[in-house]
Motif scaffolding. Sequence first.
Motif: not given
Lengths: 50, 573
Positions: A13-14, A17-19, A23, A26
Motif C-alpha cells: 500500500e505504501i 502511490p496513486p497517480m 513515492w 512524488w
Amino acid sequence: MTNFFNSMPATPEINKPPMLPSWRAWYGLVLAALAAEIALFVWLSRYFVT
Amino acid sequence: MSALDWAVLTGALTFIIGYGAWRTRRAGSSLDGYLLGGRQTRWWGVGLSIIATQASAITFLSTPGQAYADGMRFIQFYFGLPIAMVLISIVAVPIYQRLQVFTAYEYLQSRFDKRTRTLAAGLFLLQRGLSNGLSLYAPALVLSAILGWNTTVTVCLLGAVIIGYTVSGGTRAVTVTQQGQVAVIFCGMVVAGYLLVHYLPREVGFSDAMHVAGRMGKLNLVDFHFDWENRYNFWTGMTGGLFLALSYFGTDQSQVQRYLSGQSVTQSRLGLLMNGLVKVPMQFGILLVGVLLFVFYLFQPAPLTFNRPMYERVMRSDMAPQARQLEQQYTLIQDAQREAATALVATHQQGNTPGQAAANLRLQTTQAAAAGIRASWKGLVQQVAPAADSKDTDYVFISFVLRYLPRGLVGLLVAVVLSAAMSSAASGLNSLGSTTVIDLYRPFTRRLHCPDAHLVAVSRWSTVGWGVLGVGFALFAAQMENLIQAVNILGSLFYGTILGIFAVAFFQKRVHGRAVFWAAVVTQLATLLAFWLTDIAYLWYNILGCFAVMLLAEGAQRLANRREIRLQQPASL
C-alpha cells in the motif's frame, strides 16, 4: 543514522502511490515545483525592477 | 457595514457553528472518533485541513499588511516548507501510523521514557496555548475596527463562541468544516486581488503596477545575501524555515493530529505533499495582494494610519493639533506621490528610460517624506498611548475591504477572516485538549481503567481550560509588534528543542531517555537566555536548538556509557 528511504515500511500500500509511479516521483515533483517557484521569483525580482 | 453585509456575515457564521454542532453529533464518545475522527480522512481532506490550520485569520490580516510595508521578502520564510513535507512523509508518517498513536508525544515514551514524553508535551502545551491566544486576538482586531467594540469584550465574546464550537465538535467536525473554509479563503483572495487591479486608474494595468512595485523595492522575493540578523532571506528560509516547518508539521500536535486522522500512510502522505505543492503559491498570492494594495494607495488617498481606533484616540487627545498638521502635510505629499507614480507609469509605457529614472527618483523622495510623516505620527501615538502598538500593518487589508469592496462582499470577506480564525483556533484547542488527556492525564491518573467516555470528557474540559487561558493571553496581544511574527517567534523559541528530541528519537538510536531529557532541558534554557541577550534572528533558533539537543544528547550518552564501562570494570576484574 537511519537511511530515509529504508525507514519506510515495505507494505504494498505504501510502495504504490496513486497517480505517479513511485513515492520518489512524488517527492521529486514537490521539490521540482519548489525549484521552479524560486526560479520564477528570482526572475520576477529582476524583471520588474529594471 | 450594510444590512446585506451583516446578513452575509451572520449567515456564514451561523452556518459554520451549526455545521460544527451537527458533526459533533456523530463524534460520539469513542476516543478514536473524537480525537482522530475515526482515522477516516482522505488525502484531500488531510491536505485542506493542514492548510486551514496554518492559514488562520492572522495570515489573512497580517500578511498583506506585511507586504504593503516590507515587500514580498516574507515568502522566503516558506521555502523550507515543501522540503519539510517530503522529509516528514518519509520519516515520521510511517512511524506514527504504524504505532497508531493519538499524539506525536506518545511515540517518545516508547522510544525513550515517560519523562521525555511529558517534557515534549509540556513544551508544546506552553507554546501552543499561548500562540492560540494570539490567533483569537486577530479576529477580535477586525471586529473592534468594524464595530468600535472594546477589544477586551470582543476577545472574550469570540473566545466563548470558538470554545463552544470546538468542545462540542471533534476532530472530524473540525476537518470537514475546514474544507469549505479553505475554498472560501481562496475565492476571497482571488476576488480581493482582482478588485485591487480593477480599482487602479484606467491607464495602469497589472504589469504597470508590478513595475511600480518593483521600482519601489516591494518585489524583493529572493535575497541570497547572508546576514545573521536578517529575518527573511534565502538562507534563513532554507535552513531556519525548514527546521521551523519540520518542527511545526512533524512535532506540533495541532498539525500532526491532522494527518494522524488520515485513513492510511498513503492518505496522510499525500495530504502533506499537497500542502507542499500549494503553500508557496498561496503565500505568494496573499503577499501579492499586499503589494497591489501598496500600488493602489499610490493612486488613491491613504489615511495617515490604517488603525482607525488609534487615530480617533489621538484626535481626542492634547496632541490633536499636531496630528492635524501632520495630516495636512501627508495629504500634500500624497498629491506629489500620485503625480510621480502616474509619471512613472507613463514613462514606462513610452519606454522613456531617462524619464523613468527621474519619475522614480521623485516617487522615492515622496515615499521617504511620507515615511518621515508616519514616523512623526508614531511618535504622537507613543506619547498618547505609550503601551500601544504604533504599527498599523495589520489594519491595511481590512481597511481596504471595508472602504472599497461592494456591499455583500464586505460581509463575505469578514466572514472568511472569522471562519479562518475559527478553524485554526479550533485545531489548536483540539490538539491542546488531546495532548492534555493523552500525555498528561492518562499516564498519570490513578484510575486503573479509563473508559473512552471519561477520557473524552476530560479532553473537553481541558479544551475549555486552554480556551480560557488563550483568551487571557489574547488580551495582551495588542502590544505585539506584528501578529504573525509574534506567533512565529513564540514557536521558534520552543520548536528547536522539541524537534531536537524527535530528531534524536528518529536518527540517534544509541541515545537513551536520560541523555535526551537533560539535553533538551539545557537547550531550552539556553535558547530563552540567547533570545533575551542577543539579536539573533528568531528563525535560527529552530536549527540551533535542534542541533544543540542532538549534540548534547550524543555527548551525554557517551559520557554515561564510559561511566558505565568504568563501573563494570572492577567487577569483571
